[in-house]
Design an enzyme around this catalytic site. Structure first.
Site, PDB file in Angstrom:
ATOM      1  N   ASP A  95       0.819  -1.205   0.000  1.00 58.52           N
ATOM      2  CA  ASP A  95       0.000   0.000   0.000  1.00 58.52           C
ATOM      3  C   ASP A  95       0.857   1.261   0.000  1.00 58.52           C
ATOM      4  O   ASP A  95       1.474   1.590   1.013  1.00 58.52           O
ATOM      5  CB  ASP A  95      -0.902  -0.040   1.239  1.00 58.52           C
ATOM      6  CG  ASP A  95      -1.734   1.195   1.406  1.00 58.52           C
ATOM      7  OD1 ASP A  95      -1.996   1.884   0.402  1.00 58.52           O
ATOM      8  OD2 ASP A  95      -2.132   1.479   2.557  1.00 58.52           O
ATOM      9  N   SER A  98       0.085   4.228   2.780  1.00 62.42           N
ATOM     10  CA  SER A  98       0.376   4.141   4.217  1.00 62.42           C
ATOM     11  C   SER A  98       1.804   3.631   4.366  1.00 62.42           C
ATOM     12  O   SER A  98       2.455   3.296   3.375  1.00 62.42           O
ATOM     13  CB  SER A  98      -0.618   3.214   4.932  1.00 62.42           C
ATOM     14  OG  SER A  98      -0.447   1.868   4.525  1.00 62.42           O
ATOM     15  N   ASN A 100       3.018   1.603   7.450  1.00 64.47           N
ATOM     16  CA  ASN A 100       3.245   0.570   8.464  1.00 64.47           C
ATOM     17  C   ASN A 100       2.981  -0.821   7.916  1.00 64.47           C
ATOM     18  O   ASN A 100       2.082  -1.019   7.099  1.00 64.47           O
ATOM     19  CB  ASN A 100       2.336   0.782   9.671  1.00 64.47           C
ATOM     20  CG  ASN A 100       2.723   1.968  10.505  1.00 64.47           C
ATOM     21  OD1 ASN A 100       2.407   3.104  10.168  1.00 64.47           O
ATOM     22  ND2 ASN A 100       3.416   1.711  11.612  1.00 64.47           N
ATOM     23  N   ASP A 279      -1.780   5.862  -5.364  1.00 64.03           N
ATOM     24  CA  ASP A 279      -2.120   5.031  -4.212  1.00 64.03           C
ATOM     25  C   ASP A 279      -2.594   3.645  -4.630  1.00 64.03           C
ATOM     26  O   ASP A 279      -3.706   3.487  -5.135  1.00 64.03           O
ATOM     27  CB  ASP A 279      -3.209   5.747  -3.395  1.00 64.03           C
ATOM     28  CG  ASP A 279      -3.576   5.005  -2.125  1.00 64.03           C
ATOM     29  OD1 ASP A 279      -2.912   4.003  -1.806  1.00 64.03           O
ATOM     30  OD2 ASP A 279      -4.534   5.432  -1.455  1.00 64.03           O
ATOM     31  N   THR A 282      -6.077   2.116  -3.022  1.00 63.79           N
ATOM     32  CA  THR A 282      -7.418   2.595  -3.349  1.00 63.79           C
ATOM     33  C   THR A 282      -7.822   2.046  -4.710  1.00 63.79           C
ATOM     34  O   THR A 282      -7.072   2.146  -5.672  1.00 63.79           O
ATOM     35  CB  THR A 282      -7.467   4.143  -3.352  1.00 63.79           C
ATOM     36  OG1 THR A 282      -7.242   4.615  -2.021  1.00 63.79           O
ATOM     37  CG2 THR A 282      -8.811   4.657  -3.830  1.00 63.79           C
TER      38      THR A 282
END
Length: 383
Positions: A95, A98, A100, A279, A282
C-alpha cells in the site's frame, strides 16, 4: 441479481479503498447487504484463497526481487509474505498510501482477526518486542496493537529485525470483508504510525536491493496472475514508450501535482492545479465532489443505486478519454480503463477532501515507479 452484484461490488470497493471515505454518498452497500442478510452468506459460499487458486503464488523465495500479486475482482491486489522463524505466512496489500506493516495476531479475538491468519510470537524463535503501542486509522478501518520485531521474507528478500504491528483490535468489522490478512505500507517514513521503521527503509539500509526504488504493475484481468511489485528494479516488459518522471511535492504519501483534467479538449477539473497521490491501496480514481461530478457528466455516466454512477457498456467505444495532465505530460484514460465492466459502473468516485487519489484505475493504465532516492514517480503506458 443485478442489484445484488452492484451492491456486493460496492461493499468490496469500500473494503479495498483504504484511505479516503466516503467514496459514494448515502448508506454503504455493506450496511445494505447486512440488513438484508446477504453479504455474509455470499462470502461464506464463495471463499477465496489465492494460495490455493494459483499454484506457487504464495511461495516465498524466488530467484528475483519480484513479488507476484493476485488480482481480486480488479478491486485489490495482494501478495504473500512471511514473518518469524520458522516462517508464518500472510497475504498483504502493498500500500503506497500508508507506511506501516501489520498483521493480525493471536492476541486479537475479534472476528476480523479470527477469520484471517494470525501471527503467534511464541512460535518464532527470533521475535522480540518492547510492547510499544501502535494505532493506525485508515479512511475505512483501523487497528490497534503492539510493535514487534522479527524476520520478514518476501520474494527472495530477507529483512532482519523488521518492525511490524501485531493487532490487538480491528474495530468495526471492516477487515472482516477483506481477502488479505494485513497491510504492508510503502509510503514515506513520515507517514508511519508510532515512528515505526518502514520495510523499504530496512531494505535500503540492509543493502538488500540494487536501487532505492520500487515499481508496480497491475493486471487488467480479474483473477489473473502477472501483477507484481518489484523491489529495487523495473520490468520494461510491462510498459511501452518513455518513462515520464514527476516530482514528489510532499514526502508522506506519494504526492504529485495534477495540472488539469480535460475531456474532448475542455478542462473539467484542476484548472489551477490540484494535489494528488498515487495510491495502490485505493481501487478507484477519486477526487472532490464537484470536479468528479463534472467528469461523470462528461463521460455520460448516470446516477444509479447506492450513489454509484453507471455506464452503458455498449457505448464504451464512443465514450471520450479523460486526460490527466501531470508535469507537462498527458495521461489519457480511455473508457476501457475507467469503466468497471463487471458492473458497468464508473471507476471515478468522490472523496471527502481536496486531495485526488490516483488509485488502481489509473495504475492499471500506467506502470508506476516509486523512486525514493530521487523523490519522484515514473509513469509509463502499461501493456
Amino acid at each position: 441479481m443485478k442489484w445484488l452484484l452492484l451492491a456486493l461490488l460496492m461493499s468490496f470497493l469500500t473494503c479495498f479503498s483504504l484511505h479516503r471515505v466516503p467514496l459514494f454518498h448515502g448508506k454503504s452497500a455493506r450496511d445494505i447487504l447486512q440488513e438484508k442478510g446477504l453479504l455474509e452468506k455470499f462470502l461464506k459460499d464463495h471463499p477465496y484463497d489465492p494460495c490455493m487458486k494459483f499454484e506457487g503464488a504464495c511461495q516465498i523465495g524466488s530467484l528475483e526481487s519480484t513479488e507476484p500479486m493476485i488480482n481480486y475482482l480488479d478491486l485489490s491486489y495482494f501478495g504473500a509474505i512471511s514473518l518469524g522463524n520458522p516462517p508464518q505466512s500472510f497475504t498483504v496489500i502493498f500500500d503506497t498510501g500508508s507506511s506501516n506493516l501489520w498483521v493480525p495476531s493471536i492476541y486479537c479475538s475479534q472476528k476480523p482477526c479470527m477469520i484471517h491468519h494470525r501471527f503467534n510470537p511464541s512460535q518464532s524463535s527470533t521475535f522480540h518486542t518492547n510492547d510499544q503501542y501502535v494505532s493506525i486509522q485508515y479512511g475505512t478501518g483501523s487497528m490497534t496493537g503492539i510493535l514487534g520485531y522479527d524476520t520478514l521474507r518476501l520474494s527472495n528478500i530477507v529483512v532482519q529485525g523488521q518492525e511490524f504491528g501485531l493487532s490487538l483490535t480491528e474495530p468495526g468489522g471492516f477487515f472482516s470483508y477483506c481477502k488479505f490478512d494485513g497491510i504492508l505500507g510503502m509510503g514515506y517514513p513520515s507517514l508511519a504510525a508510532a515512528g515505526a521503521t518502514t520495510v523499504f527503509q530496512n531494505m535500503m539500509s540492509q543493502n538488500l536491493i540494487p536501487e532505492s526504488l520500487f515499481s508496480v504493475y497491475l493486471s487488467r484481468t480479474t483473477g489473473a496472475t502477472g501483477s507484481e511489485i518489484i523491489f529495487g528494479g523495473v520490468d520494461s516488459s510491462h510498459f511501452t514508450g518513455p518513462i515520464n518522471w514527476v516530482p514528489v511535492t510532499h514526502e508522506a504519501y506519494w504526492q504529485i501535482e495534477i495540472q488539469s483534467v480535460t475531456i474532448n479538449g475542455q478542462v473539467v477539473a484542476c484548472s489551477e492545479g490540484c494535489p494528488a497521490i498515487v495510491d495502490t491501496g485505493t481501487s478507484l480514481l477519486v477526487g472532490p465532489s464537484t470536479p468528479i461530478n463534472n467528469i461523470q457528466q462528461g463521460i455520460g455516466a448516470t446516477l444509479g443505486y447506492y450513489g454509484q454512477y453507471t455506464i452503458n457498456c455498449n457505448d464504451m467505444s464512443s465514450m471520450p478519454d479523460v486526460v490527466f495532465t501531470i508535469n507537462g505530460y498527458d495521461f489519457p484514460l480511455p473508457a476501457s480503463a475507467y469503466t468497471l465492466e463487471v458492473s458497468c459502473s464508473s471507476g471515478f468516485g468522490i472523496t471527502g477532501g481536496n486531495l485526488w487519489i490516483l488509485g488502481d484505475v489509473f495504475i492499471r493504465e500506467y506502470y508506476s515507479i516509486f523512486d525514493v532516492g530521487n523523490n519522484r514517480v515514473g509513469l509509463a503506458k502499461a501493456i
